[in-house]
Every structure is written in C-alpha cells, then in structure tokens.
Motif scaffolding. Sequence first.
Motif, PDB file in Angstrom:
ATOM      1  N   LYS A   1       0.833  -1.210   0.000  1.00 22.43           N
ATOM      2  CA  LYS A   1       0.000   0.000   0.000  1.00 22.43           C
ATOM      3  C   LYS A   1       0.866   1.258   0.000  1.00 22.43           C
ATOM      4  O   LYS A   1       0.572   2.236  -0.717  1.00 22.43           O
ATOM      5  CB  LYS A   1      -0.931  -0.002   1.209  1.00 22.43           C
TER       6      LYS A   1
ATOM      7  N   LEU B   1       2.373   1.683  -3.436  1.00 20.48           N
ATOM      8  CA  LEU B   1       1.355   2.126  -4.390  1.00 20.48           C
ATOM      9  C   LEU B   1       1.020   3.603  -4.218  1.00 20.48           C
ATOM     10  O   LEU B   1       0.595   4.270  -5.157  1.00 20.48           O
ATOM     11  CB  LEU B   1       0.090   1.291  -4.244  1.00 20.48           C
ATOM     12  N   SER B   2       1.213   4.093  -3.000  1.00 20.67           N
ATOM     13  CA  SER B   2       0.923   5.511  -2.752  1.00 20.67           C
ATOM     14  C   SER B   2       2.081   6.413  -3.167  1.00 20.67           C
ATOM     15  O   SER B   2       2.004   7.633  -3.015  1.00 20.67           O
ATOM     16  CB  SER B   2       0.591   5.730  -1.272  1.00 20.67           C
TER      17      SER B   2
ATOM     18  N   TYR C   1      -2.753   5.844   2.275  1.00 19.09           N
ATOM     19  CA  TYR C   1      -3.121   5.101   1.079  1.00 19.09           C
ATOM     20  C   TYR C   1      -4.641   5.132   0.966  1.00 19.09           C
ATOM     21  O   TYR C   1      -5.347   4.494   1.753  1.00 19.09           O
ATOM     22  CB  TYR C   1      -2.617   3.657   1.155  1.00 19.09           C
TER      23      TYR C   1
ATOM     24  N   THR D   1      -5.011  -4.700  -2.847  1.00 22.05           N
ATOM     25  CA  THR D   1      -3.705  -4.367  -3.437  1.00 22.05           C
ATOM     26  C   THR D   1      -3.327  -5.498  -4.387  1.00 22.05           C
ATOM     27  O   THR D   1      -2.424  -6.298  -4.101  1.00 22.05           O
ATOM     28  CB  THR D   1      -2.656  -4.208  -2.334  1.00 22.05           C
TER      29      THR D   1
ATOM     30  N   GLN E   1      -2.664  -5.193  -7.923  1.00 17.71           N
ATOM     31  CA  GLN E   1      -1.878  -4.902  -9.102  1.00 17.71           C
ATOM     32  C   GLN E   1      -0.384  -5.042  -8.855  1.00 17.71           C
ATOM     33  O   GLN E   1       0.085  -4.864  -7.742  1.00 17.71           O
ATOM     34  CB  GLN E   1      -2.177  -3.499  -9.644  1.00 17.71           C
TER      35      GLN E   1
ATOM     36  N   ILE F   1       3.479  -3.905  -9.071  1.00 18.27           N
ATOM     37  CA  ILE F   1       4.051  -2.583  -8.876  1.00 18.27           C
ATOM     38  C   ILE F   1       5.522  -2.601  -9.227  1.00 18.27           C
ATOM     39  O   ILE F   1       6.170  -3.643  -9.268  1.00 18.27           O
ATOM     40  CB  ILE F   1       3.864  -2.083  -7.424  1.00 18.27           C
TER      41      ILE F   1
END
Length: 365
Positions: free
Chosen positions: A298, A301-302, A317, A359, A361, A363
């Motif tokens: 997370k 991703l942020s 996030y 979550t 996907q 990265i």
Amino acid sequence: MLKWQRFPEKLDFTRPTRFVIAGMPESGKSALVETIAAKYDDYGEGKVIDIFSSRDNEGLSWLRHQNYKNNVLLLHGDTTRISSEYETRKISELKLSDFEKHKTIISAPSFYSTLREEWNSIDKITRTIWKRTSWKKVWFIAVREGTSLLYSRLGLGENQAQAKASFIYAIKEFRHCGCALGIDIIRYYGLDTEVRTISNYTFIKAHGIEGLPHDLRWLYRYYDLFRDIMQMPPWAFIILSRKGGVGHGTFEYPYWHKEENENILDKLNIQIEYGGAINYGDKGNRRMSDFEHVAVIKARLSGVAMNKLAEGGKWKYQDEDVALEKRSPRTINLTIMSHNKDIATQGHCQICKRLQAETIQAIQA
C-alpha cells in the motif's frame, strides 16, 4: 436471592466491579457470569463484551437475549467471512467507536481460522478497549475460563513471566476503562494471587470430591462439605466479598443460555467461510507478517520511495493510515518481488487475497 452470613453488603451493578466464579465443570459457572452481566442492564444500559467463549461458541447465546440481540457486532478473523443477519467486523478494522455504538460485542472461536488468529484478536480487543480513557456507563466483559486468557498470552510468544504480568495488568486496567469483569475458572488457584486479591467478589460453585482449596477451608464453619460444597446445584452459589463478607444464594437459570449439545450456529443461522491461515510473523520482528506485507504494498502504491519504505514511517493510502517499522532494503525488495510474482503467475497476490486487501496490481520495485 442472596443471604449474608456475616458482614452484609449490597452489590453495586453501576460500578466496574470484578467478579471471579470458581467451580468444577458443569457447575453453572457460565450461567452465573451471564446472570451477573445481565444485572448491569437492570441498573442502566448494560453493554456486554463476550471475548473469550468456550469452543462451542457459548458466547453467542447473547443473540437470544431480548435486550441484547438487536444491537450486535460480531468480530471475526481477517480471512473469515460471516454470513448472518448481524453486523460483522474484521478484527483488523476494529475501532473504539465500534464498542461505543453496539450493545453486544461477541468474539466466538468459530469465527477464526486458527487458534493463534483468535489469540491475536483477543489482544487487539484488549488494546482497543484500553483506549477508553473516560466513561459514564459500565461495560461488562465476560471471560469464560479465565486461565485460557493467560494461555493466549503464552501462545503469542511471551514467556510465562511475561504472560502472567500481561494478564494481571489487563485485569487491573479494565477497571480504569470503566469495565466490569466476570471471569470463570475451574480451579481457584488457576488465577494468580494478585488477581484473586483485587477481585471484589468471589463466587464459589460446586467443587466435587476435591472439596475447597486450602485457603478457603474456613468456609466449612458455615457450610457442609457434602451437601453445600460437593453437591451444590448449578443454580446455587457461595459468595465471598473482598471486605470479608460471606453469604450464599440462588439465581434463575438464564433462558438464553446455550445447552450443552446445541449447535448454536445453526440455530442462529450463522454461516462461516474460512480462508487461509494468517502469518502473524515472529515475536521480535524477525519475520514479516501478512499485515506488514500489505502495508508495504500500500505504501509503495501511494508513491513512497523504496529507501523511505526501508526507513519506516507513516503514510496515507486512499485515506487509510499505513505504518511501517524499519526494515532492510533487501526485505522490502523481496516483499515486492514476491507480490509481483504471485500476480504474474496466479493473477493475484496470495497474501493480499488472504487479508481481503485490494492491493492486487503489480508494482514497480
């Protein structure tokens, strides 16, 4: 009905009182815990938190009580799905406001994939309640078989001394959070001396052929060994006050109490779907837990840089707070690589799916 033999006093069901109920199996201990808890509702808007039920989900019997069944929250493990008419909450999402809103909060053993997951939930519930720094109304916490709460601390990786210290601390601190306690135990000596001495009232139930423990044998001056102690009926009790009072009485069997051979999950139409067992990591932070894995993903991703992830910190996030402890850059990199590999080969990350996290996907590492 209660009759005092010496030093009579009135039980106050508006205060965060501690009750210990000791007796052999099938002596009516759980029924008495439920009766005491319901007394708080007679003297105000009583709230019950049944956090450590027997393995047959005895705590779910509150869903049949006319005053408790209409505002219920069922707590369950992060990999478990509950289908029922009642509101549910994953243990990782539990907040103090959930306790404030609901009259009945229940954590049942069948709501968890593993025993350790249940132990971690008890720890989370306890730490959440401790955030209650002021109060106007008493909450009642039912702990069925109190020594199991001690064993849960051992199961979380604490040694015996640490487990006892944590247990005693919890019993002491609940009063400051405005929580009354009802703890049932099979053996009087099953609870540490410090716990027994800070209890306001101790209820003695039938003790069978062993009779009373050494410290309580002075009660034979008042009660017959065979008739009153060994063969005490389930609806009777002897009560001891911390101030020296001694008495005896009877109580009405709770109409909502679970019967021994009853499948209460079927009766209440509660269906459970289990996921994989959660990895909680190792005590001492040696092995990354599933929760930390999701937090790393997370945070990445942020937009948090890899070197910042390794340093640890707090980020946002999607309006959610994400916190990380300091880790080596290699550990962070391996976590993200494992996440991406699962998605490439299976279409999802096993760990993220296990925690029902979104979550999914891949990265960039």
